[in-house]
Design a protein around this motif. Structure first.
Motif, short mmCIF file in Angstrom:
data_model
loop_
_atom_site.label_atom_id
_atom_site.label_comp_id
_atom_site.label_asym_id
_atom_site.label_seq_id
_atom_site.Cartn_x
_atom_site.Cartn_y
_atom_site.Cartn_z
N LYS A 236 -9.72 5.35 10.43
CA LYS A 236 -9.33 4.26 9.54
C LYS A 236 -9.45 4.71 8.09
CE LYS A 236 -10.75 0.58 12.70
NZ LYS A 236 -11.64 -0.60 12.87
N GLU A 239 -12.07 1.61 2.71
CA GLU A 239 -11.81 0.28 2.17
C GLU A 239 -12.21 0.14 0.72
OE1 GLU A 239 -13.68 -2.50 4.73
OE2 GLU A 239 -12.38 -2.04 6.46
N ASN A 240 -12.72 1.20 0.09
CA ASN A 240 -13.12 1.14 -1.31
C ASN A 240 -12.19 1.94 -2.23
OD1 ASN A 240 -13.89 3.61 -0.24
ND2 ASN A 240 -15.65 3.82 -1.61
N GLU A 287 -11.16 5.17 -6.62
CA GLU A 287 -12.23 4.97 -5.64
C GLU A 287 -13.42 4.30 -6.32
OE1 GLU A 287 -14.95 7.52 -2.46
OE2 GLU A 287 -13.57 8.55 -3.83
N GLU A 291 -17.19 -1.92 -2.05
CA GLU A 291 -15.97 -2.53 -1.53
C GLU A 291 -15.66 -3.85 -2.23
OE1 GLU A 291 -16.22 -2.95 2.66
OE2 GLU A 291 -16.54 -0.80 3.05
N CYS A 294 -13.72 -3.24 -5.30
CA CYS A 294 -12.34 -2.86 -4.96
C CYS A 294 -11.50 -4.09 -4.63
CB CYS A 294 -12.36 -1.90 -3.78
SG CYS A 294 -10.76 -1.22 -3.34
N GLU A 295 -12.09 -5.06 -3.93
CA GLU A 295 -11.37 -6.29 -3.60
C GLU A 295 -11.06 -7.10 -4.86
OE1 GLU A 295 -13.71 -8.37 -0.79
OE2 GLU A 295 -13.36 -6.93 0.84
N TYR A 298 -8.20 -5.56 -6.61
CA TYR A 298 -6.96 -5.81 -5.86
C TYR A 298 -6.37 -7.18 -6.19
CZ TYR A 298 -4.02 -7.02 -1.88
OH TYR A 298 -2.97 -7.44 -1.09
N PHE A 315 -4.37 -1.64 -1.13
CA PHE A 315 -5.43 -0.83 -0.55
C PHE A 315 -4.84 0.49 -0.03
CE2 PHE A 315 -7.37 -5.05 -0.25
CZ PHE A 315 -8.62 -4.78 -0.79
N GLN A 317 -3.97 3.69 2.15
CA GLN A 317 -3.84 4.02 3.57
C GLN A 317 -3.98 5.52 3.82
OE1 GLN A 317 -3.52 1.57 5.89
NE2 GLN A 317 -3.75 0.18 4.15
#
Length: 479
Positions: A236, A239-240, A287, A291, A294-295, A298, A315, A317
């Protein structure tokens, strides 16, 4: 002389060869009459080969003939009928399964392929499928595991005898109605015959789209793993990390870091540039340490104006910089790199011939430790020899004196050898010269003999042409 088999996938009609296989047909008909085959599993499906059933246990190791119910366990199996010989030529051929001793019980098979000659003489053919070939095709195409057992149960629900030319043997108990199945019969540990496998049933259109999108993402991830772009299909992205695109080429890493740092501390901020020219490709990765930060970025920074450009934030990928720990979370990429380096190192094995060269040396393997030991032993020997030379210097002077006459003797021998070689060469030259002289003399002698012969022949010719003989010939003419 026919039987109808009602299965969970449809009906099959089997015509029996009662004249050619009377005993096998009798056994099959009476087993159907006592409802022996009800709820039997089709436990062996080999595509384009056979489907096998007839065992109430569903394992392929059970089953008994109708004669066992009449005469006891000693009549559990009956002898195979081999005459007349009937071959497995076409699809839908029905045969009794051989138990290994040319005997039959209750198990039977239906062929789903043509010209199966290797079944002839082993399994006794006693009928063929005349109706329901489409049902036979669906059973043939069902999904099975490595042991050819279907993932979803396929059962014989009911059997109906359409025509029975044989009378019931005495002592045969025929039930009035079909018995109800037991829990043990229905519990096979697999998907039930009546269960529906449709996962999308009862879901909305949005939920169906989400499920399909997840399936497509999984298939794409598997393809990327096969190509080598992903370390694992289940990996995966972090997420950050934020992905920022539609940047102005003038925007730098420092500008983005200053703008996004108000949401929280940033680990790294990188604008991706062309590796040749160094020009900005108008997208970047940021980065964050947390998290939550980061949200926040966003939600706040999407479609914001930076250097006269409306940026787009999403985010990330990408998994290019992630430290993947494998499926068991034991190893990382660095571990694999170290392993590759160790693998590329030269091995500790060396040839013995390289260590100590000999004329008749064999190719024996020697470790580097042995090489080190040999080098140390050679150094010790050299030290000992130096000590001996220091203690025995006088002896060496005597040896040098003795070596001088030896050297003179050797020189004398070499001179003698050179003289003998020169004499041999002179002899060879003299022989070759003498042979050349003999050859030239023989040629001159042959020429002289030929000249003599030619002169003699000329003299004889002159004598034959003398004037006296010519005058006599003329006189004879006038006479």
């Amino acid at each position: 002389m026919a039987v109808l088999l009602e299965t969970t996938l449809g009906d099959l009609v089997i015509d029996l060869y009662t004249e050619e296989r009377p005993r096998a047909c009798l056994n099959f008909l009476k087993l159907c009459k006592v409802k022996y085959y009800n709820y039997c599993l089709i436990y062996n499906v080999q595509r384009d080969f056979i489907i096998q059933t007839g065992d109430p246990m569903g394992t392929g190791r059970g089953g008994e003939s109708i004669f066992c119910q009449l005469y006891g366990d000693q009549a559990r199996f009956f002898e195979a009928e081999k005459v007349p010989r009937i071959k497995h030529k076409k699809k839908g051929t029905v045969s009794m399964v051989n138990n290994g001793n040319d005997q039959h019980g209750s198990q039977f098979l239906i062929t789903t392929g043509e010209n199966l000659d290797y079944l002839d003489g082993v399994h006794t053919v006693f009928g063929e499928v005349t109706e329901g070939m489409d049902v036979l095709k669906t059973i043939n195409e069902t999904f099975v595991d490595k042991d050819f057992i279907p993932y979803q149960d396929i059962r014989i629900n009911h059997t109906v005898i359409l025509d029975d030319p044989f009378e019931d043997p005495p002592g045969l108990s025929v039930p009035d109605r079909s018995p109800e199945p037991t829990k043990e019969q229905l519990d096979s540990g697999r998907i039930g015959a009546d269960e529906e496998i449709d996962d999308l049933k009862g879901r909305s259109a949005d939920e169906i789209e989400e499920v399909q999108a997840e399936k497509e993402a999984k298939t794409r991830a598997i393809l990327l793993e096969m190509v080598g772009d992903l370390p694992d299909a289940e990996v995966k992205p972090p997420e950050n990390v934020l992905f920022v695109c539609k940047l102005n080429p003038v925007t730098t890493d420092e500008d983005l870091e200053i703008i996004f740092s108000r949401f929280g501390p940033i680990k790294s901020c990188e604008v991706i540039r062309d590796w040749k020219t160094g020009e900005s490709l108008c997208y970047a990765f940021i980065e964050f340490e947390k998290e939550e930060d980061c949200e926040k970025a966003y939600f706040k920074m999407d479609n914001v104006l930076i250097d006269d450009r409306r940026i787009h934030v999403d985010f990330s990928q990408s998994v290019a910089k992630i430290k993947w720990k494998g499926k068991g979370e034991r190893y990382t990429k660095d571990d694999f790199k170290e392993y590759e380096k160790e693998r590329d190192k030269p091995s500790k094995l060396a040839l013995k011939e390289k260590v100590k060269p000999k004329q008749d040396a064999k190719y024996d393997l020697v470790l580097d430790e042995d090489i080190d030991e040999s080098q140390t032993s050679q150094s010790h020997l050299a030290k000992k020899q130096k000590k001996k030379k220091h203690h025995h210097s006088e002896d060496e002077e005597d040896d040098k004196r003795t070596k001088k006459p030896k050297d003179s003797d050797r020189k004398h021998e070499e001179r003698c050898r050179e003289k003998t070689k020169g004499e041999k060469k002179d002899r060879h030259r003299s022989r070759s010269r003498s042979q050349e002289r003999d050859y030239t003399y023989s040629k001159q002698r042959d020429k002289y003999k030929e000249d003599v012969r030619i002169r003699d022949w000329d003299k004889k010719a002159d004598r034959s042409r003398s004037p006296k003989k010519s005058k006599d010939k003329e006189r004879s003419k006038y006479r």
